[in-house]
Enzyme design. Sequence first.
Site, PDB file in Angstrom:
ATOM      1  N   LYS A 404       0.827  -1.204   0.000  1.00  0.00           N
ATOM      2  CA  LYS A 404       0.000   0.000   0.000  1.00  0.00           C
ATOM      3  C   LYS A 404       0.866   1.261   0.000  1.00  0.00           C
ATOM      4  CE  LYS A 404      -4.150  -2.145   1.247  1.00  0.00           C
ATOM      5  NZ  LYS A 404      -3.789  -3.512   0.973  1.00  0.00           N
TER       6      LYS A 404
HETATM    7  C1  PLP Z   1      -4.346  -4.621   0.470  1.00  0.00           C
HETATM    8  C2  PLP Z   1      -3.577  -5.864   0.409  1.00  0.00           C
HETATM    9  C3  PLP Z   1      -3.807  -6.853  -0.571  1.00  0.00           C
HETATM   10  C4  PLP Z   1      -4.950  -6.768  -1.551  1.00  0.00           C
HETATM   11  O1  PLP Z   1      -4.638  -5.950  -2.630  1.00  0.00           O
HETATM   12  P1  PLP Z   1      -5.735  -5.582  -3.742  1.00  0.00           P
HETATM   13  O2  PLP Z   1      -5.065  -4.588  -4.586  1.00  0.00           O
HETATM   14  O3  PLP Z   1      -6.897  -5.045  -3.027  1.00  0.00           O
HETATM   15  O4  PLP Z   1      -6.038  -6.830  -4.462  1.00  0.00           O
HETATM   16  C5  PLP Z   1      -2.967  -7.952  -0.611  1.00  0.00           C
HETATM   17  N1  PLP Z   1      -1.974  -8.103   0.289  1.00  0.00           N
HETATM   18  C6  PLP Z   1      -1.729  -7.183   1.246  1.00  0.00           C
HETATM   19  C7  PLP Z   1      -0.626  -7.412   2.202  1.00  0.00           C
HETATM   20  C8  PLP Z   1      -2.504  -6.030   1.329  1.00  0.00           C
HETATM   21  O5  PLP Z   1      -2.247  -5.135   2.283  1.00  0.00           O
END
Ligand code: PLP
Length: 798
Positions: A404
């Site tokens: 993120k």
């Molecule tokens: C948010 C998150 C995801 C999911 O990602 P998307 O883009 O919503 O598919 C996967 N792994 C982690 C560690 C995350 O924080």
Amino acid sequence: MGRWICPMFDATFYKDQLFPRISKLPTLQPRLIVMGHMFIRLKPGWLEQKSERTMLFNRCQHLKQITQRCFFRAQGKPHQRGHLMLSRTFALAELRKSWRSIYSLVGDKNIILMGPPGAGKTTVGRIIGQKLGCCVIDVDDDILEKTWNMSVSEKLQDVGNEQFLEEEGKAVLNFSASGSVISLTGSNPMHEASMWHLKKNGIVVYLDVPLIDIIERLQSMKLNRIVGQNFGTPMKDLLTSRRQYYKKWFDMRVFCERGASPEEVADKVLKAVQRYQAVDSETFISTRYNWPKDYKQKNSTKCFSEAVTEGLASDGGLFVPEKEFPKLSSAEWKGLLGATYVERAQILLEKCIHPADVPAARLGEMIEAAYGKNFACSKVAPVRHLSGNQFILELFHGPTGSFKDLSLQLMPHLFAHCIPPNCNYMVLVATSGDTGSAVLNGFSHLSNGDKKKIAVTTFFPENGVSDFQKAQIVGSQRENGWAVGVKSDFDFCQRAVKNMFKDCDFTGFLVVEYGTILSSANSINWGRLLPQVIYHASAYLDLVSQGFISFGSPVDVCIPTGNFGNVLAAVYAKMMGIPIRKFICASNQNHVLTDFIKTGHYDLREKKIAQTFSPAIDILKSSNLERHLHMMANKDGQLMTKLFNQLDTQNHFQIEKLLVEKLQQDFVADWCSEEDCLAAIHSTYNALGYILDPHTAVAKVVADRMQDKTCPVIVSSTAHYSKFAPAIMQALKIKELNQTSSSQLYLLSSYNALPPPHGALLETTKQKQHEKMEYQVCTADLNVLKGQVEKLIQSQFL
Ligand SMILES: *Cc1c(COP(=O)(O)O)cnc(C)c1O
Ligand SMILES: *[C@@H]1O[C@H](CO)[C@@H](O)[C@H](O)[C@H]1NC(C)=O
Ligand SMILES: *[C@@H]1O[C@H](CO)[C@@H](O)[C@H](O)[C@H]1NC(C)=O
Ligand SMILES: *[C@@H]1O[C@H](CO)[C@@H](O)[C@H](O)[C@H]1NC(C)=O
Ligand SMILES: *[C@@H]1O[C@H](CO)[C@@H](O)[C@H](O)[C@H]1NC(C)=O
């Protein structure tokens, strides 16, 4: 200070009862509207006469058709005279209008070619001059040599570097031109005042030519006229240090391919200038947008700034670009092989964000701020060979240890640039884990000025996150960010945030009372999605530059997915020209998405979220999927409206067979059980000394199963394992489970495993004593949360 009062109006005044002094407003365009609301700030003394109000009432009937509500703010004491002020969206519309008139291609403005010596400015300038039939001015020959009555190299020998730059600048300051093509010298951009002088009257186009081309060309040219050269600096260093000047001034970059001919470069310059002028060409539509039959009726398109500030379209759909993604040629991609992550991001994002929304030079600064020191690894998102044909794309080197960060270190800068200048923003986020800390951290890096206008509140389930996550969210609070624990579950937090947005009385009240607009930074925001395209492209380039594959050969990607954002960014990378063959989607026990890809049936009936070791993908409603379906269904907004309304009302929808087949051409999906997840962490560590986080392990299991091994697969590692220490300890059969989260982290870090321990995460657990660790806890009551938001707005913005 800064408090807006409203002496004339009672509490209902924001409910369509008052109208702006419409006579002063030019024709209103829908782009004046932020989130379906028009914000108009009134100064006192306005609308006091009944006749005035009646007149305004009559004149703005049409306004009501395009806005849901009008909001007004009044300032200062009554009876003072004032004038109507409009928010940024209006200012932007005005700006765009004037922009167009300023820069008509063969109008009275200049096209200014900038670049290092040997970039071809003179030759390219002549070709453009011929094509446009306009005057061509070469600063060397036409200004400097004439002014000085001697050759430039003689002058340089005569007076030395510093004096030369000064005199060169003065000569340029003395000169003016219009409607011309001007080829600068390589050293002009080092003189501040003369560049401002030139820039006032033209578009500066930066010829970004590969260093190796420049060096080759300079070797075949006479070399005695390059400022700075006689310090004995190697040419490569000299040229590299020049870049800081070029990137300060350019309006458009022309990214030249290796060995491109002057004709090709000239064509690119013209295209760049056209793009610069076409301010309304790169618009966004909602996925629910219903195309009008008559093109002239086309309305409700938005620009990038609006897509970023509004987040969600007013019809409930998501913003997508109206046109194709920009595509790079393979020679352009190859030009990025030796580039850093920041350079790659700059060139790719410039192509995706129109300079009317974010000027390229400003964008470059934001990217440097986002991906500079904040990341523990200088490569930002490195690719590591795991085993066989599997590679790990490490997306966890950011300050909060999840992928993120890759979008949330940049997005707040984009957001701050795009919002209206006169409004405060309160960004609300509901989080069950990684998002909260990443949002708080990202927004804490804004400039002090921006932090005064933009604050963040994250709501998390007080008893629904791990100790470590709580420490991380709470520990990420800074002067403009708060964490609020809610005595309920994540679903309640999310619903509460959504309800606050939907509640016009509440949002209107905040606008009027505090000049503050609520916004969200959730994963459907275009400003979060777009930066993710970069790391997929960058990973591919790294595989090529490290010699694992040759450019052009395909790869698969395998991604643990919940909201479908990361996968969709990979799809966009493919549209930009990265040869991704298969998109492998990995789910855990909550595998609604996997089932959908296998069957075309999205079915939430009787589905309950199961808690897993990979909580970030414990998601049932995969919001970004709508964007992908929209693209596959040839932008059929009516279909999207139908499907997603059906999902809301009936909890499921089925897409037709043709569409399923189309989806399955590129997509493969499967899911991984809890046991398989832990087993993969264990076996990978035993075999390779590498610790996978549980999300990455889910992807690895699915990649092992689904990949046909005929090409490499890049597995997205979306989090650092130490964020999920208890699961890792269970997987690695480390017994001491009842330790504190910080001792768990230290224990894991003693394992000497790969990747190394995450410094920022270790810090998080230590900072308890001296950082802002207090936080509010609220009961599960919407009104209590609203009160909390208002209180935070008061303490932040009053
Ligand atoms: C948010 C998150 C995801 C999911 O990602 P998307 O883009 O919503 O598919 C996967 N792994 C982690 C560690 C995350 O924080
Ligand atoms: C320019 O220099 C040349 C000799 O270098 C001289 O003959 C000529 O008069 C000069 N012209 C001007 C305008 O000074
Ligand atoms: C600039 O122009 C003025 C007046 O035309 C002249 O006196 C001056 O010498 C010029 N300066 C330079 C650096 O050419
Ligand atoms: C936009 O266009 C649609 C269809 O052409 C029309 O129904 C709608 O009223 C228009 N909206 C506005 C705000 O003009
Ligand atoms: C774990 O907790 C139990 C009881 O809570 C305690 O008896 C035990 O000693 C603890 N183990 C460790 C290793 O701290």
